[in-house]
Write an enzyme that holds these catalytic residues in place. Structure first.
Site, PDB file in Angstrom:
ATOM      1  N   ARG A   1      -1.469  -8.653  13.517  1.00  0.00           N
ATOM      2  CA  ARG A   1      -1.991  -7.644  12.578  1.00  0.00           C
ATOM      3  C   ARG A   1      -2.800  -8.323  11.472  1.00  0.00           C
ATOM      4  NH1 ARG A   1       3.552  -5.033  11.168  1.00  0.00           N
ATOM      5  NH2 ARG A   1       2.503  -3.898   9.508  1.00  0.00           N
TER       6      ARG A   1
ATOM      7  N   ARG B   1      11.453  -6.457   6.014  1.00  0.00           N
ATOM      8  CA  ARG B   1      11.289  -5.084   5.536  1.00  0.00           C
ATOM      9  C   ARG B   1      12.127  -4.103   6.364  1.00  0.00           C
ATOM     10  NH1 ARG B   1       5.312  -2.697   4.996  1.00  0.00           N
ATOM     11  NH2 ARG B   1       5.216  -3.105   7.222  1.00  0.00           N
TER      12      ARG B   1
ATOM     13  N   ARG C   1     -10.131   1.666   7.755  1.00  0.00           N
ATOM     14  CA  ARG C   1      -9.740   0.294   8.017  1.00  0.00           C
ATOM     15  C   ARG C   1     -10.889  -0.506   8.614  1.00  0.00           C
ATOM     16  NH1 ARG C   1      -4.350   0.441   8.510  1.00  0.00           N
ATOM     17  NH2 ARG C   1      -3.121  -1.303   9.191  1.00  0.00           N
TER      18      ARG C   1
ATOM     19  N   LYS D   1       0.834  -1.217   0.000  1.00  0.00           N
ATOM     20  CA  LYS D   1       0.000   0.000   0.000  1.00  0.00           C
ATOM     21  C   LYS D   1       0.864   1.260   0.000  1.00  0.00           C
ATOM     22  CE  LYS D   1      -2.119  -0.902   3.902  1.00  0.00           C
ATOM     23  NZ  LYS D   1      -1.682  -2.195   4.405  1.00  0.00           N
TER      24      LYS D   1
ATOM     25  N   ARG E   1      10.418  -1.243  11.669  1.00  0.00           N
ATOM     26  CA  ARG E   1       9.303  -0.716  12.446  1.00  0.00           C
ATOM     27  C   ARG E   1       9.044  -1.552  13.697  1.00  0.00           C
ATOM     28  NH1 ARG E   1       4.543   0.100   8.156  1.00  0.00           N
ATOM     29  NH2 ARG E   1       3.424  -0.926   9.852  1.00  0.00           N
TER      30      ARG E   1
HETATM   31  P1  ATP Z   1       2.003  -1.894   6.189  1.00  0.00           P
HETATM   32  O1  ATP Z   1       2.740  -2.754   7.149  1.00  0.00           O
HETATM   33  O2  ATP Z   1       2.050  -2.407   4.810  1.00  0.00           O
HETATM   34  O3  ATP Z   1       2.323  -0.446   6.286  1.00  0.00           O
HETATM   35  P2  ATP Z   1      -0.147  -1.911   7.996  1.00  0.00           P
HETATM   36  O4  ATP Z   1      -1.515  -1.690   7.500  1.00  0.00           O
HETATM   37  O5  ATP Z   1       0.034  -3.008   8.962  1.00  0.00           O
HETATM   38  O6  ATP Z   1       0.551  -2.034   6.633  1.00  0.00           O
HETATM   39  P3  ATP Z   1       0.100   0.734   8.958  1.00  0.00           P
HETATM   40  O7  ATP Z   1      -0.991   1.118   8.041  1.00  0.00           O
HETATM   41  O8  ATP Z   1       1.335   1.522   8.991  1.00  0.00           O
HETATM   42  O9  ATP Z   1       0.551  -0.731   8.727  1.00  0.00           O
HETATM   43  O10 ATP Z   1      -0.554   0.682  10.407  1.00  0.00           O
HETATM   44  C1  ATP Z   1       0.206   0.342  11.539  1.00  0.00           C
HETATM   45  C2  ATP Z   1      -0.710   0.212  12.747  1.00  0.00           C
HETATM   46  O11 ATP Z   1      -1.371   1.467  12.986  1.00  0.00           O
HETATM   47  C3  ATP Z   1      -1.847  -0.777  12.614  1.00  0.00           C
HETATM   48  O12 ATP Z   1      -1.454  -2.090  12.935  1.00  0.00           O
HETATM   49  C4  ATP Z   1      -2.878  -0.207  13.589  1.00  0.00           C
HETATM   50  O13 ATP Z   1      -2.522  -0.517  14.910  1.00  0.00           O
HETATM   51  C5  ATP Z   1      -2.717   1.268  13.430  1.00  0.00           C
HETATM   52  N1  ATP Z   1      -3.635   1.815  12.395  1.00  0.00           N
HETATM   53  C6  ATP Z   1      -3.304   2.264  11.160  1.00  0.00           C
HETATM   54  N2  ATP Z   1      -4.376   2.735  10.493  1.00  0.00           N
HETATM   55  C7  ATP Z   1      -5.441   2.572  11.326  1.00  0.00           C
HETATM   56  C8  ATP Z   1      -6.822   2.856  11.218  1.00  0.00           C
HETATM   57  N3  ATP Z   1      -7.361   3.385  10.120  1.00  0.00           N
HETATM   58  N4  ATP Z   1      -7.613   2.565  12.286  1.00  0.00           N
HETATM   59  C9  ATP Z   1      -7.108   2.042  13.385  1.00  0.00           C
HETATM   60  N5  ATP Z   1      -5.811   1.735  13.562  1.00  0.00           N
HETATM   61  C10 ATP Z   1      -4.967   1.989  12.553  1.00  0.00           C
HETATM   62 MG    MG Z   2       1.982   1.147   5.249  1.00  0.00          MG
END
Ligand code: ATP
Ligand code: MG
Length: 221
Positions: free
Chosen positions: A173, A127, A88, A13, A162
């Site tokens: 997750r 990563r 989300r 993403k 991270r």
């Molecule tokens: P990626 O690892 O590819 O970046 P991801 O979706 O796990 O994908 P992030 O989008 O960076 O990672 O989100 C990290 C954390 O932040 C999530 O696991 C969650 O705890 C929190 N988070 C992110 N977006 C939301 C949201 N829209 N609502 C609630 N919690 C969120």
């Molecule tokens: Mg991301």
């Protein structure tokens, strides 16, 4: 133009969203990144957010919505945004639709990047991320290593792993993601703006290909 990036953690993403942002000249807004920036402030709000993220749990809807809407009020979003990680939950999607509707705007496409869980776990634990917010380049120590170990090719910043990119948190997750994503995907499907990209680590579909396909969809719709 508003683009929503759906898809489990580690599906790209951020990479696809970053490139789309450059090509379409609209900001890339990553909810995870916004939350990680609050964590860096080491205040009460940052600590609260950190407790959810390190456990692989979602930040509560009310808080997530409040912080993202604040970001969406900033003037650089006047022509739209790429939303990565938000909405989300179905509730967040409904609230976002209302928020945009009040401004006479709408979501043009919801991109669902899908990749098998096994491949996701492998991707995420390997990563490495550039923490420089102007850069945000993403590496993989196996298939996209930096030229100099631990250093970003593009800006020279020291790469990080991270806090939530470890096997245990990734599994949590993914579980969280699968529980809530179905409703969200159905919600956008019903509105006829869902665009699914099926990926696997062996496929030769590059980020560039995905971006081109999304642009083609946007031109047609
Ligand atoms: P990626 O690892 O590819 O970046 P991801 O979706 O796990 O994908 P992030 O989008 O960076 O990672 O989100 C990290 C954390 O932040 C999530 O696991 C969650 O705890 C929190 N988070 C992110 N977006 C939301 C949201 N829209 N609502 C609630 N919690 C969120
Ligand atoms: Mg991301």
């Amino acid at each position: 133009m508003y683009i929503v990036m759906l898809g489990a953690p580690g599906t790209g993403k951020g990479t696809v969203g970053g490139l789309l942002s450059k090509e379409l000249n609209i900001p890339h807004i990553s909810s995870g990144e916004i939350f990680r920036n609050y964590i860096k402030k080491h205040n009460k709000l940052g600590k609260e957010i950190e407790s959810y993220i390190t456990e692989g749990k979602l930040v509560p809807d009310e808080l997530a919505i409040q912080l993202i809407e604040k970001r969406l009020e900033e003037p650089d979003t006047k022509n739209g945004a790429i939303l990565d990680g938000f909405p989300r939950t179905e509730n967040q999607a409904i609230v976002l639709n209302k928020f945009l509707e009040e401004k006479g705007k709408r979501i043009n496409i919801a991109v669902d990047l899908s990749l098998p869980d096994k491949e996701i776990i492998d991707r995420i634990v390997k990563r490495r991320t550039c923490p420089n917010t102007e850069c945000r380049e993403i590496y993989n120590i196996d298939f996209k290593p930096p030229k100099v170990d631990g250093i970003c090719d593009k800006c020279g910043t020291k790469l990080i792993q991270r806090i939530d990119d470890n096997e245990e948190t990734v599994k949590q997750r993914l579980e969280t993601y699968h529980t809530i994503s179905e409703g969200l995907i159905k919600y956008y499907k019903k509105q006829d703006i869902l665009y699914t990209v099926k990926l696997n680590n062996k496929s030769d579909l590059t980020t560039l290909d995905i971006v081109e396909d999304i642009k083609e969809y946007l031109n047609k719709n």
